[in-house]
Design a protein around this motif. Structure first.
Motif, PDB file in Angstrom:
ATOM      1  N   LEU A 234       0.855  -1.182   0.000  1.00 24.03           N
ATOM      2  CA  LEU A 234       0.000   0.000   0.000  1.00 24.03           C
ATOM      3  C   LEU A 234       0.891   1.233   0.000  1.00 24.03           C
ATOM      4  CD1 LEU A 234      -2.740   1.466   0.302  1.00 24.03           C
ATOM      5  CD2 LEU A 234      -2.479   1.194   2.783  1.00 24.03           C
ATOM      6  N   THR A 235       0.705   2.092  -0.998  1.00 28.79           N
ATOM      7  CA  THR A 235       1.450   3.339  -1.118  1.00 28.79           C
ATOM      8  C   THR A 235       0.438   4.471  -1.070  1.00 28.79           C
ATOM      9  OG1 THR A 235       3.049   2.242  -2.550  1.00 28.79           O
ATOM     10  CG2 THR A 235       3.074   4.639  -2.557  1.00 28.79           C
ATOM     11  N   MET A 236       0.678   5.485  -0.211  1.00 25.22           N
ATOM     12  CA  MET A 236      -0.279   6.586  -0.072  1.00 25.22           C
ATOM     13  C   MET A 236       0.427   7.936  -0.145  1.00 25.22           C
ATOM     14  SD  MET A 236      -3.061   5.170   2.589  1.00 25.22           S
ATOM     15  CE  MET A 236      -4.394   5.811   1.590  1.00 25.22           C
ATOM     16  N   GLN A 237      -0.314   8.924  -0.718  1.00 26.74           N
ATOM     17  CA  GLN A 237       0.169  10.298  -0.804  1.00 26.74           C
ATOM     18  C   GLN A 237      -0.973  11.230  -0.450  1.00 26.74           C
ATOM     19  OE1 GLN A 237       1.603  10.477  -4.900  1.00 26.74           O
ATOM     20  NE2 GLN A 237       3.694  10.374  -4.144  1.00 26.74           N
ATOM     21  N   GLY A 238      -0.624  12.355   0.192  1.00 27.79           N
ATOM     22  CA  GLY A 238      -1.630  13.344   0.545  1.00 27.79           C
ATOM     23  C   GLY A 238      -2.138  14.088  -0.678  1.00 27.79           C
ATOM     24  N   LEU A 239      -3.446  14.388  -0.693  1.00 31.83           N
ATOM     25  CA  LEU A 239      -4.040  15.110  -1.810  1.00 31.83           C
ATOM     26  C   LEU A 239      -3.911  16.614  -1.618  1.00 31.83           C
ATOM     27  CD1 LEU A 239      -5.756  15.203  -4.411  1.00 31.83           C
ATOM     28  CD2 LEU A 239      -7.791  15.073  -2.948  1.00 31.83           C
ATOM     29  N   GLU A 240      -4.252  17.103  -0.445  1.00 31.66           N
ATOM     30  CA  GLU A 240      -4.275  18.553  -0.215  1.00 31.66           C
ATOM     31  C   GLU A 240      -2.909  19.136   0.129  1.00 31.66           C
ATOM     32  OE1 GLU A 240      -8.266  16.838   0.576  1.00 31.66           O
ATOM     33  OE2 GLU A 240      -6.311  16.386   1.393  1.00 31.66           O
TER      34      GLU A 240
ATOM     35  N   GLU B  93       1.615  18.111   0.484  1.00 31.21           N
ATOM     36  CA  GLU B  93       2.713  17.189   0.192  1.00 31.21           C
ATOM     37  C   GLU B  93       3.402  16.785   1.485  1.00 31.21           C
ATOM     38  OE1 GLU B  93       5.041  14.602  -1.142  1.00 31.21           O
ATOM     39  OE2 GLU B  93       3.709  15.541  -2.591  1.00 31.21           O
ATOM     40  N   LEU B  94       3.137  15.568   1.914  1.00 28.29           N
ATOM     41  CA  LEU B  94       3.794  15.016   3.093  1.00 28.29           C
ATOM     42  C   LEU B  94       4.646  13.803   2.726  1.00 28.29           C
ATOM     43  CD1 LEU B  94       0.971  15.239   5.786  1.00 28.29           C
ATOM     44  CD2 LEU B  94       2.983  16.688   5.548  1.00 28.29           C
ATOM     45  N   GLY B  95       4.946  13.695   1.452  1.00 26.17           N
ATOM     46  CA  GLY B  95       5.744  12.567   0.995  1.00 26.17           C
ATOM     47  C   GLY B  95       4.883  11.362   0.710  1.00 26.17           C
ATOM     48  N   THR B  96       5.538  10.263   0.458  1.00 29.95           N
ATOM     49  CA  THR B  96       4.867   9.000   0.167  1.00 29.95           C
ATOM     50  C   THR B  96       5.099   8.060   1.332  1.00 29.95           C
ATOM     51  OG1 THR B  96       5.236   9.294  -2.204  1.00 29.95           O
ATOM     52  CG2 THR B  96       4.762   7.061  -1.452  1.00 29.95           C
ATOM     53  N   VAL B  97       4.016   7.461   1.808  1.00 30.88           N
ATOM     54  CA  VAL B  97       4.144   6.474   2.878  1.00 30.88           C
ATOM     55  C   VAL B  97       3.815   5.107   2.297  1.00 30.88           C
ATOM     56  CG1 VAL B  97       3.732   8.045   4.811  1.00 30.88           C
ATOM     57  CG2 VAL B  97       1.795   6.990   3.673  1.00 30.88           C
ATOM     58  N   LYS B  98       4.548   4.090   2.749  1.00 31.34           N
ATOM     59  CA  LYS B  98       4.362   2.735   2.232  1.00 31.34           C
ATOM     60  C   LYS B  98       4.156   1.775   3.388  1.00 31.34           C
ATOM     61  CE  LYS B  98       7.060   3.369  -1.941  1.00 31.34           C
ATOM     62  NZ  LYS B  98       8.089   2.825  -2.813  1.00 31.34           N
ATOM     63  N   TYR B  99       3.264   0.816   3.137  1.00 33.94           N
ATOM     64  CA  TYR B  99       2.937  -0.182   4.144  1.00 33.94           C
ATOM     65  C   TYR B  99       2.859  -1.556   3.480  1.00 33.94           C
ATOM     66  CZ  TYR B  99       1.323   4.106   6.347  1.00 33.94           C
ATOM     67  OH  TYR B  99       1.245   5.389   6.830  1.00 33.94           O
ATOM     68  N   LEU B 100       3.161  -2.593   4.237  1.00 28.54           N
ATOM     69  CA  LEU B 100       2.988  -3.967   3.779  1.00 28.54           C
ATOM     70  C   LEU B 100       1.843  -4.585   4.555  1.00 28.54           C
ATOM     71  CD1 LEU B 100       6.519  -5.583   3.346  1.00 28.54           C
ATOM     72  CD2 LEU B 100       4.892  -4.928   1.583  1.00 28.54           C
TER      73      LEU B 100
ATOM     74  N   THR C 180      -0.001   4.164  10.017  1.00 34.26           N
ATOM     75  CA  THR C 180       0.220   5.314  10.891  1.00 34.26           C
ATOM     76  C   THR C 180       0.627   6.468   9.989  1.00 34.26           C
ATOM     77  OG1 THR C 180       1.013   3.836  12.638  1.00 34.26           O
ATOM     78  CG2 THR C 180       1.472   6.186  12.899  1.00 34.26           C
ATOM     79  N   LEU C 181      -0.222   7.495   9.927  1.00 37.55           N
ATOM     80  CA  LEU C 181       0.026   8.627   9.035  1.00 37.55           C
ATOM     81  C   LEU C 181       0.743   9.753   9.771  1.00 37.55           C
ATOM     82  CD1 LEU C 181      -3.393   8.626   7.174  1.00 37.55           C
ATOM     83  CD2 LEU C 181      -1.192   7.866   6.287  1.00 37.55           C
TER      84      LEU C 181
ATOM     85  N   THR D 105      -6.944  14.284   2.787  1.00 39.02           N
ATOM     86  CA  THR D 105      -7.307  13.072   2.064  1.00 39.02           C
ATOM     87  C   THR D 105      -6.022  12.399   1.599  1.00 39.02           C
ATOM     88  OG1 THR D 105      -9.294  14.187   1.265  1.00 39.02           O
ATOM     89  CG2 THR D 105      -8.661  12.155   0.140  1.00 39.02           C
ATOM     90  N   TRP D 106      -5.928  11.112   1.848  1.00 41.99           N
ATOM     91  CA  TRP D 106      -4.788  10.333   1.400  1.00 41.99           C
ATOM     92  C   TRP D 106      -5.251   9.405   0.289  1.00 41.99           C
ATOM     93  CZ3 TRP D 106       0.293  10.580   3.097  1.00 41.99           C
ATOM     94  CH2 TRP D 106       0.522  11.457   4.162  1.00 41.99           C
ATOM     95  N   LEU D 107      -4.571   9.475  -0.839  1.00 36.27           N
ATOM     96  CA  LEU D 107      -4.883   8.640  -2.003  1.00 36.27           C
ATOM     97  C   LEU D 107      -3.854   7.527  -2.097  1.00 36.27           C
ATOM     98  CD1 LEU D 107      -5.603  11.462  -4.601  1.00 36.27           C
ATOM     99  CD2 LEU D 107      -7.223  10.299  -3.091  1.00 36.27           C
ATOM    100  N   GLY D 108      -4.319   6.315  -2.390  1.00 37.69           N
ATOM    101  CA  GLY D 108      -3.400   5.194  -2.372  1.00 37.69           C
ATOM    102  C   GLY D 108      -3.474   4.281  -3.570  1.00 37.69           C
ATOM    103  N   GLN D 109      -2.487   3.436  -3.624  1.00 34.19           N
ATOM    104  CA  GLN D 109      -2.414   2.333  -4.580  1.00 34.19           C
ATOM    105  C   GLN D 109      -2.124   1.081  -3.765  1.00 34.19           C
ATOM    106  OE1 GLN D 109       0.740   3.290  -7.282  1.00 34.19           O
ATOM    107  NE2 GLN D 109      -0.527   4.639  -8.499  1.00 34.19           N
TER     108      GLN D 109
END
Length: 146
Positions: A87-93, A95-102, A116-117, A126-130
């Protein structure tokens, strides 16, 4: 080969070795990005109620995510052969970088992981993810309220 050429060659090899992992990582991230930017409506908004996208069901253990407070995500992914999901997430509103989780497999079609954001200066983000199993990607999103 003279001494100056050898020194230049050694320095070039060292620089290439130092930069290569970043270049490979950047290329992999670029290739994993969707070719066109998705609208927020195309994301599956996560909460304690199941959200389903492409037969992948995703839920959080709470409706409101707070910064620096761990939340658990549970994913039901039928027919995935993967042992982990990324799971990779980035903030929409902002820029707080990219956070990754397994997310680890806990049973046949069930995966779980903790999120943990980071802290944000905005009241809401809003955090958008893949979310991917390596073959298929779905697009979760969540709201964080500070």
């Amino acid at each position: 080969m003279n001494l100056a050429s050898k020194i230049i060659l050694i320095i070039t090899v060292l620089i290439a070795g130092f930069l290569a992992p970043d270049a490979i990582n950047y290329t992999q991230q670029y290739l994993n990005q969707p070719t066109e930017k998705l609208s927020i409506e195309q994301y599956c908004m996560l909460s304690s109620q199941p959200c389903t996208q492409n037969s992948v069901k995703m839920t959080l253990n709470k409706d409101v995510i707070k910064p620096l407070v761990t939340s658990q995500i549970t994913v039901q992914w039928q027919h995935s052969e993967a042992e982990t999901l990324q799971l990779t997430m980035q903030g929409l509103e902002g820029e707080l970088g990219t956070v990754k989780y397994l997310l680890k497999r806990v049973s046949d079609n069930k995966f779980q992981g903790n999120i943990t954001l980071p802290v944000c200066t905005l009241d809401e983000m809003t955090w958008l993810g893949q979310l991917t199993d390596g073959k298929t990607t779905v697009y979760p999103a969540l709201k964080m309220k500070g």
